[in-house]
Write an enzyme that holds these catalytic residues in place. Structure first.
Site, PDB file in Angstrom:
ATOM      1  N   TYR A  62       7.717  -7.402  -3.982  1.00 36.59           N
ATOM      2  CA  TYR A  62       7.041  -8.215  -2.962  1.00 36.59           C
ATOM      3  C   TYR A  62       6.838  -9.646  -3.468  1.00 36.59           C
ATOM      4  O   TYR A  62       6.960 -10.608  -2.718  1.00 36.59           O
ATOM      5  CB  TYR A  62       5.694  -7.587  -2.567  1.00 36.59           C
ATOM      6  CG  TYR A  62       4.899  -8.470  -1.631  1.00 36.59           C
ATOM      7  CD1 TYR A  62       5.428  -8.876  -0.409  1.00 36.59           C
ATOM      8  CD2 TYR A  62       3.632  -8.929  -1.981  1.00 36.59           C
ATOM      9  CE1 TYR A  62       4.714  -9.704   0.447  1.00 36.59           C
ATOM     10  CE2 TYR A  62       2.907  -9.752  -1.126  1.00 36.59           C
ATOM     11  CZ  TYR A  62       3.463 -10.139   0.082  1.00 36.59           C
ATOM     12  OH  TYR A  62       2.760 -10.962   0.919  1.00 36.59           O
ATOM     13  N   ARG A  87      11.165 -16.614  -0.402  1.00 37.92           N
ATOM     14  CA  ARG A  87      10.783 -17.172   0.906  1.00 37.92           C
ATOM     15  C   ARG A  87      10.320 -18.613   0.738  1.00 37.92           C
ATOM     16  O   ARG A  87      10.695 -19.505   1.500  1.00 37.92           O
ATOM     17  CB  ARG A  87       9.684 -16.306   1.545  1.00 37.92           C
ATOM     18  CG  ARG A  87       9.063 -16.915   2.807  1.00 37.92           C
ATOM     19  CD  ARG A  87       8.162 -15.940   3.546  1.00 37.92           C
ATOM     20  NE  ARG A  87       7.085 -15.381   2.734  1.00 37.92           N
ATOM     21  CZ  ARG A  87       6.195 -14.503   3.197  1.00 37.92           C
ATOM     22  NH1 ARG A  87       6.252 -14.075   4.445  1.00 37.92           N
ATOM     23  NH2 ARG A  87       5.236 -14.036   2.403  1.00 37.92           N
ATOM     24  N   ARG A 132      -2.645 -16.257   9.345  1.00 36.43           N
ATOM     25  CA  ARG A 132      -3.281 -14.984   9.703  1.00 36.43           C
ATOM     26  C   ARG A 132      -2.992 -14.604  11.140  1.00 36.43           C
ATOM     27  O   ARG A 132      -2.955 -13.426  11.484  1.00 36.43           O
ATOM     28  CB  ARG A 132      -4.786 -15.069   9.462  1.00 36.43           C
ATOM     29  CG  ARG A 132      -5.178 -15.288   8.009  1.00 36.43           C
ATOM     30  CD  ARG A 132      -4.745 -14.137   7.124  1.00 36.43           C
ATOM     31  NE  ARG A 132      -5.177 -14.325   5.738  1.00 36.43           N
ATOM     32  CZ  ARG A 132      -4.881 -13.485   4.762  1.00 36.43           C
ATOM     33  NH1 ARG A 132      -4.144 -12.415   5.001  1.00 36.43           N
ATOM     34  NH2 ARG A 132      -5.301 -13.713   3.541  1.00 36.43           N
ATOM     35  N   GLU A 165      -2.456  -1.067   6.703  1.00 37.16           N
ATOM     36  CA  GLU A 165      -2.332  -2.435   7.198  1.00 37.16           C
ATOM     37  C   GLU A 165      -2.082  -2.364   8.698  1.00 37.16           C
ATOM     38  O   GLU A 165      -1.376  -1.471   9.172  1.00 37.16           O
ATOM     39  CB  GLU A 165      -1.169  -3.144   6.482  1.00 37.16           C
ATOM     40  CG  GLU A 165      -0.980  -4.588   6.934  1.00 37.16           C
ATOM     41  CD  GLU A 165       0.005  -5.350   6.042  1.00 37.16           C
ATOM     42  OE1 GLU A 165      -0.129  -5.304   4.811  1.00 37.16           O
ATOM     43  OE2 GLU A 165       0.918  -5.986   6.609  1.00 37.16           O
TER      44      GLU A 165
END
Ligand code: 3EB
Length: 341
Positions: A153, A160, A227, A334
């Site tokens: 991750y 990214r 978010r 999640e």
């Protein structure tokens, strides 16, 4: 009717989808083979995500519709469709087949695949007149595995970041809402995304440190996502809530307690919804009218997670339960959400 309101989301089982009209579908994600029975000749992009569906063991489809008849296209590995202000795109990159793009500093197969995926996504967007990224979904095999001295991750986050800088894109602030979850070992890195020619509002959670400001203990590069994002205003707002977990400040709360993690996560989503409503002018967004994808690391936690969600949202909410590794090892659950007022 505003253009934003013409974007609609639903979760379908393959049997429900047999009788469906597909003319207005912008794009879809198929979980665990959910697109197998759709038949040939469909023109829209489908992200195939190798991830078990929990509950009744069904395959599922996440379907995004827009007004009108979307126009399909492709650019590199990206398949996309456009309708009005919206663009939905999807691509998959096998790590075994990925060779580093020119100028890349990627070190590991996943870093190379991530850089390719993000560069191709940005190139496809640029070629389509540069609509702004609103929401990105990332499905990463073996997300919690350490290789080359770094959790995968964290490798994904590093790449990214690099690809975004290389393409002149933001890595903080005006960044899309996102999710990053584990997919089955051996599956390709799979990314799908929604973009709009109308700029979204970028929303942060007052209870949490912005992910793009996380301290370096969570990896050398921070996760570049907001978010939440909102398209439109007032009654026409559509909210996109990123993958949300039991994190307050930047710390995990309730490690080892999936019920408490679920409650904390729902408090986080409610706080985001309030913040979004404030930012977009008291829009009519409500917890009850959103659609939710719930990622559970260990299927044995499903009953307690489900019980907490039903006691908060009632039994009528639209929910899709999936088995997935979550991007911190101490997180059991999640939840992401999307929808209008
Ligand atoms: C967190 O708050 C949870 O890397 O794109 C949630 C949503 C998470 C998106 C991403 C990560 C991402 O850090 C993890």
């Amino acid at each position: 009717m505003s253009a934003v309101r013409s974007l609609r989301l639903e979760y379908l089982t393959p049997s429900e989808s047999h009788s469906e009209e597909w003319d207005d579908v912008l794009g879809a994600a198929a979980f665990d083979g959910g697109a197998r029975d759709l038949g040939a000749g469909l023109d829209f992009p489908i992200a195939h995500v190798h991830m078990p569906v929990l509950g009744d063991g069904r395959q599922m489809l996440e379907v995004w519709r827009a007004g009108g008849r979307p126009q399909p296209g492709s650019h590199g590995r990206v398949r996309y469709a456009r309708s009005g202000e919206f663009l939905f795109g999807s691509l998959a990159v096998h790590e075994s087949q990925a060779t580093p793009p020119a100028g890349s500093r990627a070190r590991t197969p996943l870093e190379i695949a991530t850089e390719l995926a993000y560069r191709e996504m940005y190139a496809a967007l640029a070629a389509a007149g540069d609509p702004q990224l609103v929401r990105v979904w990332n499905y990463i095999p073996d997300i919690n595995l350490d290789t080359h001295g770094l959790e995968r991750y964290r490798q994904f986050n590093a790449a990214r970041h690099e690809a975004s800088l290389a393409c002149g894109r933001a890595v903080a602030g005006n960044v899309p809402a996102a999710s990053a979850l584990g997919a089955a070992r051996g599956s390709p890195l799979t990314v799908y995304f929604l973009a709009s020619h109308r700029a979204p509002t970028f929303v942060e959670n007052p209870r949490q440190v912005s992910a793009y400001r996380y301290p370096s203990q969570y990896g050398p590069r921070s996760p570049a996502f907001s978010r939440a994002t909102v398209l439109g205003e007032g009654r026409d707002a559509t909210l996109f809530v990123s993958g949300t977990a039991s994190i307050v400040g930047h710390r995990t709360l309730h490690a080892g307690d999936p019920a408490a993690q679920t409650r904390e996560t729902l408090v986080n989503i409610e706080a985001l919804l309030q913040e979004a409503a404030r930012r977009c002018g008291s829009c009519s967004l409500r917890m009850e009218t959103l659609l939710y994808k719930v990622y559970v690391r260990d299927p044995k936690d499903l009953p307690v997670v489900k019980a907490e969600i039903e006691s908060a949202l009632g039994s009528g909410a639209a929910l899709l339960y999936l088995k997935a590794d979550v991007c911190r090892r101490d997180l059991a659950v999640e939840i992401e959400a999307a929808g209008g007022g």
